[in-house]
Write a protein that holds these residues in place. Structure first.
Motif, PDB file in Angstrom:
ATOM      1  N   TYR A  54       0.834  -1.209   0.000  1.00 26.41           N
ATOM      2  CA  TYR A  54       0.000   0.000   0.000  1.00 26.41           C
ATOM      3  C   TYR A  54       0.865   1.255   0.000  1.00 26.41           C
ATOM      4  CZ  TYR A  54      -4.033  -2.924   1.217  1.00 26.41           C
ATOM      5  OH  TYR A  54      -5.020  -3.861   1.227  1.00 26.41           O
ATOM      6  N   HIS A  90     -11.047   0.428  -3.362  1.00 26.13           N
ATOM      7  CA  HIS A  90     -12.078   0.766  -2.387  1.00 26.13           C
ATOM      8  C   HIS A  90     -11.558   1.918  -1.549  1.00 26.13           C
ATOM      9  CE1 HIS A  90     -13.866  -3.075  -3.410  1.00 26.13           C
ATOM     10  NE2 HIS A  90     -12.693  -3.640  -3.192  1.00 26.13           N
ATOM     11  N   ASN A  92     -11.101   3.139   2.177  1.00 25.51           N
ATOM     12  CA  ASN A  92     -11.115   2.663   3.555  1.00 25.51           C
ATOM     13  C   ASN A  92     -10.723   3.795   4.484  1.00 25.51           C
ATOM     14  OD1 ASN A  92     -11.617  -0.277   3.248  1.00 25.51           O
ATOM     15  ND2 ASN A  92      -9.824  -0.096   1.957  1.00 25.51           N
ATOM     16  N   CYS A 112     -10.695   0.116  11.452  1.00 29.49           N
ATOM     17  CA  CYS A 112     -10.709   0.401  10.020  1.00 29.49           C
ATOM     18  C   CYS A 112     -12.087   0.055   9.472  1.00 29.49           C
ATOM     19  CB  CYS A 112      -9.638  -0.428   9.305  1.00 29.49           C
ATOM     20  SG  CYS A 112      -9.569  -0.157   7.519  1.00 29.49           S
ATOM     21  N   SER A 113     -12.476   0.705   8.389  1.00 25.42           N
ATOM     22  CA  SER A 113     -13.798   0.464   7.803  1.00 25.42           C
ATOM     23  C   SER A 113     -13.844  -0.768   6.900  1.00 25.42           C
ATOM     24  CB  SER A 113     -14.238   1.697   7.006  1.00 25.42           C
ATOM     25  OG  SER A 113     -13.364   1.914   5.914  1.00 25.42           O
ATOM     26  N   CYS A 114     -12.711  -1.434   6.671  1.00 27.75           N
ATOM     27  CA  CYS A 114     -12.722  -2.622   5.815  1.00 27.75           C
ATOM     28  C   CYS A 114     -13.357  -3.809   6.550  1.00 27.75           C
ATOM     29  CB  CYS A 114     -11.306  -2.963   5.344  1.00 27.75           C
ATOM     30  SG  CYS A 114     -10.239  -3.682   6.610  1.00 27.75           S
ATOM     31  N   LYS A 115     -13.573  -4.895   5.831  1.00 34.68           N
ATOM     32  CA  LYS A 115     -14.258  -6.057   6.418  1.00 34.68           C
ATOM     33  C   LYS A 115     -13.535  -6.626   7.635  1.00 34.68           C
ATOM     34  CE  LYS A 115     -16.664  -7.708   2.342  1.00 34.68           C
ATOM     35  NZ  LYS A 115     -16.859  -8.815   1.400  1.00 34.68           N
ATOM     36  N   THR A 116     -12.213  -6.626   7.618  1.00 30.67           N
ATOM     37  CA  THR A 116     -11.467  -7.208   8.737  1.00 30.67           C
ATOM     38  C   THR A 116     -10.935  -6.146   9.692  1.00 30.67           C
ATOM     39  OG1 THR A 116      -9.423  -7.233   7.450  1.00 30.67           O
ATOM     40  CG2 THR A 116     -10.775  -9.233   7.410  1.00 30.67           C
ATOM     41  N   GLY A 117     -11.309  -4.903   9.490  1.00 32.02           N
ATOM     42  CA  GLY A 117     -10.751  -3.806  10.273  1.00 32.02           C
ATOM     43  C   GLY A 117     -11.239  -3.691  11.697  1.00 32.02           C
ATOM     44  N   CYS A 124      -5.858  -5.134  10.470  1.00 32.87           N
ATOM     45  CA  CYS A 124      -5.901  -5.315   9.018  1.00 32.87           C
ATOM     46  C   CYS A 124      -4.660  -4.673   8.390  1.00 32.87           C
ATOM     47  CB  CYS A 124      -7.175  -4.690   8.450  1.00 32.87           C
ATOM     48  SG  CYS A 124      -7.202  -2.893   8.542  1.00 32.87           S
ATOM     49  N   HIS A 126      -4.522  -2.203   6.281  1.00 34.15           N
ATOM     50  CA  HIS A 126      -4.605  -0.741   6.200  1.00 34.15           C
ATOM     51  C   HIS A 126      -4.081  -0.100   7.485  1.00 34.15           C
ATOM     52  CE1 HIS A 126      -8.008  -2.395   3.755  1.00 34.15           C
ATOM     53  NE2 HIS A 126      -7.276  -1.782   2.826  1.00 34.15           N
TER      54      HIS A 126
END
Length: 198
Positions: A54, A90, A92, A112-117, A124, A126
């Motif tokens: 990233y 996406h 995030n 975090c706003s991601c699925k695993t955050g 995650c 991010h």
């Protein structure tokens, strides 16, 4: 004040302006070494490898990939909250709360706003990218690992190989169709050293 309240307040605030991550000062963020991050925050290498990717994409891309941080850091009693947006395929939102000048890992929390955050064990990729940058990467941006660099060295030469310099060899398949396979000895040996050892 809860972290969720501050997140909601930050997301709805019109005062948030964002700058590239390298243009923000993270005064007081704990200096962590890579082993502490790996063993106590990410619990392994996977999130760190993704985090390097990233950050690398952010610094090398032409604006398609952005790692932006709000220049309006929220204060929460004796802590600061960093709000970052990571834009790629996406969007995030990443929040990291820390106590300035503390070296206690318990003084760093994230979401975090991601699925695993929202996981409770580890973080995650991010979050790992933001923590890695604040703790280590910002001190020497050129030393942030670039995981795709080896692939770039392999893929680009193959893409630019011309047919004039290659031998075409036919391979028979079970249905007696002929498949053409390009062989470039230099490409095969230089870019796949394990294949020549077999």
């Amino acid at each position: 004040m809860s972290l969720h309240y501050l997140i909601k307040k930050t997301l709805t605030s019109s005062q948030n302006t964002f700058k590239k991550i390298e243009n923000i000062q993270f005064d007081g963020f704990p200096k962590l070494d890579i082993e502490i991050i790996r063993k106590k925050i990410t619990f392994g290498y996977y999130q760190l490898e993704q985090a390097y990717g990233y950050l690398s994409e952010h610094f090398e891309s032409n604006g398609d990939y952005q790692f932006l941080v709000s220049n309006n850091m929220e204060n929460d009693k004796d802590s600061k909250i960093v709000f970052a947006k990571i834009q790629s395929r996406h969007l995030n939102s990443v929040f990291v709360r820390f106590k300035p000048n503390s070296n206690q890992l318990d003084d760093i929390t994230w979401v975090c706003s991601c699925k695993t955050g929202k996981r409770t064990l580890g973080c995650c990729s991010h979050v790992a990218a933001l923590i890695y940058f604040m703790a280590i990467g910002r001190f020497n941006i050129t030393n942030i690992p670039k995981p795709g660099l080896r692939l770039k060295d392999v893929i680009i030469p193959i893409a630019y190989d011309s047919d004039e310099n290659e031998d075409i060899v036919g391979i028979e398949t079970s249905s007696n169709d002929m498949i053409k396979r390009s062989l470039s000895i230099n490409s095969e040996i230089e870019n796949n050293p394990t294949a020549s050892k077999k």
